[in-house]
Design an enzyme around this catalytic site. Sequence first.
Site, PDB file in Angstrom:
ATOM      1  N   ASP A   1       0.045   5.068   0.879  1.00  0.00           N
ATOM      2  CA  ASP A   1      -0.158   5.994   1.992  1.00  0.00           C
ATOM      3  C   ASP A   1      -0.090   5.256   3.329  1.00  0.00           C
ATOM      4  O   ASP A   1      -0.833   4.311   3.564  1.00  0.00           O
ATOM      5  CB  ASP A   1      -1.519   6.682   1.879  1.00  0.00           C
ATOM      6  CG  ASP A   1      -1.602   7.572   0.648  1.00  0.00           C
ATOM      7  OD1 ASP A   1      -0.561   7.793   0.022  1.00  0.00           O
ATOM      8  OD2 ASP A   1      -2.705   8.046   0.327  1.00  0.00           O
TER       9      ASP A   1
ATOM     10  N   ASP B   1       0.891  -1.149   0.000  1.00  0.00           N
ATOM     11  CA  ASP B   1       0.000   0.000   0.000  1.00  0.00           C
ATOM     12  C   ASP B   1       0.938   1.210   0.000  1.00  0.00           C
ATOM     13  O   ASP B   1       2.108   1.100   0.365  1.00  0.00           O
ATOM     14  CB  ASP B   1      -0.881  -0.019   1.248  1.00  0.00           C
ATOM     15  CG  ASP B   1      -1.780   1.199   1.334  1.00  0.00           C
ATOM     16  OD1 ASP B   1      -2.283   1.642   0.281  1.00  0.00           O
ATOM     17  OD2 ASP B   1      -1.966   1.714   2.454  1.00  0.00           O
TER      18      ASP B   1
END
Length: 215
Positions: free
Chosen positions: A14, A12
């Site tokens: 962020d 991922d």
Amino acid sequence: MGYKKMKAIIFDLDGVICSTDHYHYLAWKSLADDLNIPFDEKDNERLRGVSRMESLDIILEKSKENYSLKEKEQFADRKNKLYQQYLLKMSTKDLSKEVKETLEQLRKKGLKLAIGSSSKNTMLILKQLGLDTFFDAISDGNSIQYSKPHPEVFMKAADLLNIPYKECLVVEDAISGCFAAKSASMNVAALSSAYHCTFADYHLNCFKELLDIKY
């Protein structure tokens, strides 16, 4: 714990590779203030790992107004432009030494590395960090129809790598992302806000602990 053999890691963006949460918050806060809607950092927690339009719907729950789809799209576009202005302030200094060195060590292990992010600003962020050509594959909000907890973003990343789902490890900081990965029968390493995720295969105190996993 997890599968015996893993050939790829899907990150991922962020909250994992870098932190843009504060920029998201500032942009949503500005929009909410303009619409006279109460919004604070606690409310912002509900938006983690959620798509832009779904985030907007959550914010509008406190509004007394009923907005049309066109108006909502305009609000989301306004928020994104504010967010992008903040992102342009990012630089390679926003990529921690720990993350950079860990990524390089994982690459030396022969692992395929990819990004699986619901953000439509993924390429802008990676460019600001100096990572726009580093990863073997990038699956983001511009190439998916469904956001997390749907597994599409991770499945697309694995497909681009041509690696079976069961041989992929997803690194996530949000419960919705962990659920998405497990829904695709992938391994999950949870850190930060997702550390206590009960169905994660690995629980990381810090990013560099990825190097302690047996691939």
